[in-house]
Design a protein around this motif. Structure first.
Motif, PDB file in Angstrom:
ATOM      1  N   ASP A  33      64.163  13.002  18.933  1.00  0.00           N
ATOM      2  CA  ASP A  33      65.076  12.524  19.973  1.00  0.00           C
ATOM      3  C   ASP A  33      65.947  11.364  19.503  1.00  0.00           C
ATOM      4  O   ASP A  33      67.122  11.285  19.836  1.00  0.00           O
ATOM      5  CB  ASP A  33      64.304  12.097  21.228  1.00  0.00           C
ATOM      6  N   TYR A  34      65.358  10.454  18.738  1.00  0.00           N
ATOM      7  CA  TYR A  34      66.134   9.306  18.253  1.00  0.00           C
ATOM      8  C   TYR A  34      67.292   9.778  17.384  1.00  0.00           C
ATOM      9  O   TYR A  34      68.436   9.355  17.580  1.00  0.00           O
ATOM     10  CB  TYR A  34      65.250   8.337  17.462  1.00  0.00           C
ATOM     11  N   LEU A  35      67.008  10.645  16.427  1.00  0.00           N
ATOM     12  CA  LEU A  35      68.058  11.111  15.517  1.00  0.00           C
ATOM     13  C   LEU A  35      69.095  11.969  16.248  1.00  0.00           C
ATOM     14  O   LEU A  35      70.282  11.913  15.921  1.00  0.00           O
ATOM     15  CB  LEU A  35      67.456  11.870  14.334  1.00  0.00           C
ATOM     16  N   GLN A  36      68.668  12.738  17.226  1.00  0.00           N
ATOM     17  CA  GLN A  36      69.621  13.543  17.984  1.00  0.00           C
ATOM     18  C   GLN A  36      70.543  12.649  18.815  1.00  0.00           C
ATOM     19  O   GLN A  36      71.738  12.930  18.935  1.00  0.00           O
ATOM     20  CB  GLN A  36      68.889  14.558  18.873  1.00  0.00           C
ATOM     21  N   HIS A  37      70.000  11.569  19.347  1.00  0.00           N
ATOM     22  CA  HIS A  37      70.828  10.605  20.073  1.00  0.00           C
ATOM     23  C   HIS A  37      71.792   9.910  19.110  1.00  0.00           C
ATOM     24  O   HIS A  37      72.975   9.727  19.416  1.00  0.00           O
ATOM     25  CB  HIS A  37      69.938   9.581  20.790  1.00  0.00           C
ATOM     26  N   LEU A  38      71.293   9.546  17.943  1.00  0.00           N
ATOM     27  CA  LEU A  38      72.129   8.910  16.928  1.00  0.00           C
ATOM     28  C   LEU A  38      73.253   9.851  16.485  1.00  0.00           C
ATOM     29  O   LEU A  38      74.384   9.427  16.292  1.00  0.00           O
ATOM     30  CB  LEU A  38      71.282   8.491  15.724  1.00  0.00           C
ATOM     31  N   LYS A  39      72.935  11.127  16.368  1.00  0.00           N
ATOM     32  CA  LYS A  39      73.949  12.124  15.984  1.00  0.00           C
ATOM     33  C   LYS A  39      75.110  12.100  16.968  1.00  0.00           C
ATOM     34  O   LYS A  39      76.280  12.065  16.549  1.00  0.00           O
ATOM     35  CB  LYS A  39      73.317  13.522  15.959  1.00  0.00           C
ATOM     36  N   ILE A  40      74.805  12.085  18.236  1.00  0.00           N
ATOM     37  CA  ILE A  40      75.858  12.038  19.269  1.00  0.00           C
ATOM     38  C   ILE A  40      76.706  10.787  19.092  1.00  0.00           C
ATOM     39  O   ILE A  40      77.935  10.846  19.119  1.00  0.00           O
ATOM     40  CB  ILE A  40      75.233  12.102  20.682  1.00  0.00           C
ATOM     41  N   ASN A  41      76.059   9.648  18.888  1.00  0.00           N
ATOM     42  CA  ASN A  41      76.785   8.380  18.729  1.00  0.00           C
ATOM     43  C   ASN A  41      77.667   8.393  17.479  1.00  0.00           C
ATOM     44  O   ASN A  41      78.810   7.917  17.515  1.00  0.00           O
ATOM     45  CB  ASN A  41      75.824   7.202  18.667  1.00  0.00           C
ATOM     46  N   LEU A  42      77.140   8.888  16.376  1.00  0.00           N
ATOM     47  CA  LEU A  42      77.905   8.929  15.128  1.00  0.00           C
ATOM     48  C   LEU A  42      79.145   9.809  15.261  1.00  0.00           C
ATOM     49  O   LEU A  42      80.247   9.422  14.858  1.00  0.00           O
ATOM     50  CB  LEU A  42      77.032   9.416  13.975  1.00  0.00           C
ATOM     51  N   LEU A  43      78.961  10.991  15.822  1.00  0.00           N
ATOM     52  CA  LEU A  43      80.099  11.900  15.975  1.00  0.00           C
ATOM     53  C   LEU A  43      81.111  11.338  16.971  1.00  0.00           C
ATOM     54  O   LEU A  43      82.322  11.453  16.773  1.00  0.00           O
ATOM     55  CB  LEU A  43      79.618  13.291  16.376  1.00  0.00           C
ATOM     56  N   GLU A  44      80.608  10.701  18.005  1.00  0.00           N
ATOM     57  CA  GLU A  44      81.496  10.062  18.985  1.00  0.00           C
ATOM     58  C   GLU A  44      82.323   8.955  18.332  1.00  0.00           C
ATOM     59  O   GLU A  44      83.539   8.878  18.525  1.00  0.00           O
ATOM     60  CB  GLU A  44      80.655   9.498  20.127  1.00  0.00           C
ATOM     61  N   ASP A  45      81.661   8.101  17.543  1.00  0.00           N
ATOM     62  CA  ASP A  45      82.387   7.028  16.857  1.00  0.00           C
ATOM     63  C   ASP A  45      83.454   7.594  15.921  1.00  0.00           C
ATOM     64  O   ASP A  45      84.564   7.070  15.849  1.00  0.00           O
ATOM     65  CB  ASP A  45      81.423   6.136  16.061  1.00  0.00           C
ATOM     66  N   SER A  46      83.136   8.670  15.228  1.00  0.00           N
ATOM     67  CA  SER A  46      84.125   9.240  14.299  1.00  0.00           C
ATOM     68  C   SER A  46      85.299   9.855  15.055  1.00  0.00           C
ATOM     69  O   SER A  46      86.442   9.788  14.582  1.00  0.00           O
ATOM     70  CB  SER A  46      83.474  10.248  13.353  1.00  0.00           C
ATOM     71  N   MET A  47      85.048  10.405  16.230  1.00  0.00           N
ATOM     72  CA  MET A  47      86.145  10.940  17.043  1.00  0.00           C
ATOM     73  C   MET A  47      86.985   9.818  17.645  1.00  0.00           C
ATOM     74  O   MET A  47      88.201   9.955  17.784  1.00  0.00           O
ATOM     75  CB  MET A  47      85.604  11.863  18.128  1.00  0.00           C
TER      76      MET A  47
END
Length: 158
Positions: A33-47
């Motif tokens: 769950d932590y990494l999946q949440h981080l994935k969302i944040n990382l992709l959001e920041d890049s967008m």
């Protein structure tokens, strides 16, 4: 989106960061769950980086360009820092994150050049004092002739 934005080296680097992050974060374990949440944040920041480059390119005003630039910087730094704990949280392929750090450094160099190209004469006083050009205070009294650029056609600049 204007084709000229897509052709900017800065924007192209931002797209490369997104694509690389997408590949790396697809390797995150789905049950973490932590990494999946981080994935969302990382992709959001890049967008966000891509959107704010486009936003800054769409306006003439120095303060709006600088505001977008500050958001780009924050998003890029958040991406940089987010890789620090990947291994601790169960991502065994965290070595790939070095690619992201290299891409962010390349983006930073392009970013500095891009911001240096903002025209500080194209400003309306930011009464918050945060994004005024150097030497302009929040209580600066702006003369009408300093706003003449607002009457120019955007196509005249290119």
């Amino acid at each position: 989106m204007r084709e000229s934005v897509r052709n900017l080296p800065l924007y192209q680097k931002a797209e490369e960061i997104y694509e690389t992050l997408k590949i790396i974060t697809d390797l995150f374990p789905e049950d973490n769950d932590y990494l999946q949440h981080l994935k969302i944040n990382l992709l959001e920041d890049s967008m966000i980086i891509q959107a704010k480059i486009s936003g800054a390119e769409a306006v003439r005003l120095y303060d709006i360009k600088m505001e977008n630039a500050a958001i780009i910087r924050k998003a890029a730094r958040d991406i940089m820092v987010s890789g620090n704990n990947l291994e601790m949280f169960g991502f065994t392929d965290s070595k790939y994150y070095k690619l992201i750090r290299s891409l962010i450094e390349e983006l930073r160099i392009l970013f500095v050049e891009w911001v240096a190209g903002f025209d500080p004469k194209h400003f309306i006083v930011d009464d918050w004092g945060l994004f005024n050009p150097p030497g302009i205070s929040h209580d600066y009294i702006q003369s009408d002739d300093e706003l003449d650029f607002l009457d120019e056609d955007e196509d005249d600049e290119f």
